[in-house]
Design a protein around this motif. Structure first.
Motif, short mmCIF file in Angstrom:
data_model
loop_
_atom_site.label_atom_id
_atom_site.label_comp_id
_atom_site.label_asym_id
_atom_site.label_seq_id
_atom_site.Cartn_x
_atom_site.Cartn_y
_atom_site.Cartn_z
N GLY A 1 40.23 -28.96 -10.23
CA GLY A 1 39.06 -29.82 -10.15
C GLY A 1 38.34 -29.72 -8.81
N SER A 2 37.03 -29.83 -8.86
CA SER A 2 36.17 -29.77 -7.67
C SER A 2 36.42 -28.50 -6.86
CB SER A 2 36.38 -31.01 -6.78
OG SER A 2 35.82 -32.14 -7.39
N THR A 3 36.60 -27.39 -7.57
CA THR A 3 36.90 -26.13 -6.89
C THR A 3 35.65 -25.54 -6.25
OG1 THR A 3 36.63 -24.95 -8.98
CG2 THR A 3 38.88 -25.58 -8.34
N TRP A 4 35.89 -24.78 -5.17
CA TRP A 4 34.82 -24.12 -4.41
C TRP A 4 35.02 -22.62 -4.49
CZ3 TRP A 4 31.29 -26.42 -0.57
CH2 TRP A 4 31.13 -27.80 -0.78
N ALA A 5 34.03 -21.89 -4.09
CA ALA A 5 34.06 -20.42 -4.14
C ALA A 5 35.35 -19.90 -3.51
CB ALA A 5 32.85 -19.84 -3.41
N GLY A 6 35.99 -18.99 -4.23
CA GLY A 6 37.24 -18.39 -3.78
C GLY A 6 38.46 -19.07 -4.35
N PRO B 1 34.52 -26.54 -11.61
CA PRO B 1 33.95 -26.27 -10.29
C PRO B 1 33.16 -27.47 -9.76
CG PRO B 1 33.45 -24.49 -11.81
CD PRO B 1 34.02 -25.61 -12.62
N ARG B 2 33.14 -27.62 -8.47
CA ARG B 2 32.42 -28.72 -7.83
C ARG B 2 30.92 -28.62 -8.09
NH1 ARG B 2 30.43 -32.87 -6.61
NH2 ARG B 2 30.40 -33.83 -4.56
N HIS B 3 30.41 -27.40 -8.15
CA HIS B 3 28.98 -27.20 -8.38
C HIS B 3 28.79 -26.40 -9.67
CE1 HIS B 3 29.26 -27.79 -3.93
NE2 HIS B 3 28.36 -28.70 -4.27
N SER C 1 42.17 -18.84 -23.09
CA SER C 1 43.12 -19.00 -21.98
C SER C 1 42.62 -20.06 -21.02
CB SER C 1 43.25 -17.69 -21.20
OG SER C 1 43.63 -16.64 -22.04
N VAL C 2 41.29 -20.07 -20.81
CA VAL C 2 40.68 -20.93 -19.81
C VAL C 2 39.55 -21.73 -20.45
CG1 VAL C 2 39.45 -20.99 -17.59
CG2 VAL C 2 41.17 -19.21 -18.01
N ILE C 3 39.47 -23.00 -20.09
CA ILE C 3 38.32 -23.82 -20.45
C ILE C 3 37.56 -24.07 -19.17
CG2 ILE C 3 37.53 -26.05 -21.32
CD1 ILE C 3 40.03 -26.02 -23.12
N LEU C 4 36.28 -23.72 -19.18
CA LEU C 4 35.42 -23.93 -18.02
C LEU C 4 34.52 -25.13 -18.31
CD1 LEU C 4 34.24 -23.15 -15.28
CD2 LEU C 4 32.75 -21.53 -16.49
N VAL C 5 34.72 -26.19 -17.57
CA VAL C 5 33.90 -27.39 -17.74
C VAL C 5 32.62 -27.17 -16.94
CG1 VAL C 5 33.79 -29.90 -17.50
CG2 VAL C 5 35.97 -28.80 -18.10
N ASP C 6 31.60 -26.79 -17.66
CA ASP C 6 30.30 -26.47 -17.05
C ASP C 6 29.32 -27.62 -17.24
OD1 ASP C 6 30.15 -26.06 -19.78
OD2 ASP C 6 28.93 -24.25 -19.64
#
Length: 176
Positions: free
Chosen positions: A53-58, A83-85, A118-123
């Motif tokens: 949660g609230s991840t940043w680049a990298g 991602p945070r943004h 495999s991955v859910i991306l909350v956009d």
């Protein structure tokens, strides 16, 4: 200290702690919507979910690599990235594709998916707290590749294990 250095009367300065505790509340309706999204993606209640949660680049790349390693131990594990943004969605999708993982975007999950990703991306914006309720382990971002960290009060509300990197300067009192 900064207020006093600017000239404030030391006797009138009080440190109150974090006001973020005051707004941490569960949203049962939102939590159920998050569970519905996971069910539509093929993840059933009780199946393990790692949430970033609230991840940043990298940080997404690091989480994706860790997730791939963890899946060798637990093939049923699902990664949910928030991602945070939200405008970083294309970059995060590329990170996922570069690792050969399947992904479903939150905005595209309208009904049952034909195959479990495999991955859910909350956009989307504003749903992170509700997905915390569905996770088994939570990583809170801006703590590995950037300084400051993000708020850990909301994930703590759910009593789940929280993992952060070393850069939690903005929330040191809360972390302690």
């Amino acid at each position: 200290g900064r207020l006093i250095a600017l000239g404030a009367d030391e006797a009138r300065v009080k440190v109150m702690g974090s006001a973020k505790y005051d707004v941490a509340a569960r949203d049962e309706g939102g939590e159920e919507k998050a569970r519905e999204v996971l069910r539509a993606a093929g993840i059933q209640e009780g199946e393990p979910v790692l949430l970033g949660g609230s991840t940043w680049a990298g940080e997404e790349g690091m989480l994706l690599d860790a997730y791939k390693a963890l899946r060798t131990w637990n093939p049923g594990l699902t990664l949910v990235l928030v991602p945070r943004h939200v405008e970083r969605t294309p970059e995060v999708l590329k990170d996922i594709a570069d690792r050969g993982l399947t992904v479903a975007r939150r905005t595209e999950i309208k009904g049952a998916l034909p195959r479990r990703p495999s991955v859910i991306l909350v956009d989307t914006t504003g749903e992170l707290k509700n997905f915390y309720a569905c996770a088994d382990v939570i990583f809170v971002g801006k703590s590995l590749t950037h300084h400051g960290g993000q708020n850990i009060i909301e994930p703590a509300l759910y009593g789940k294990p929280i993992v952060v990197g070393p850069n939690m300067e903005n929330f040191r009192g809360v972390v302690d």
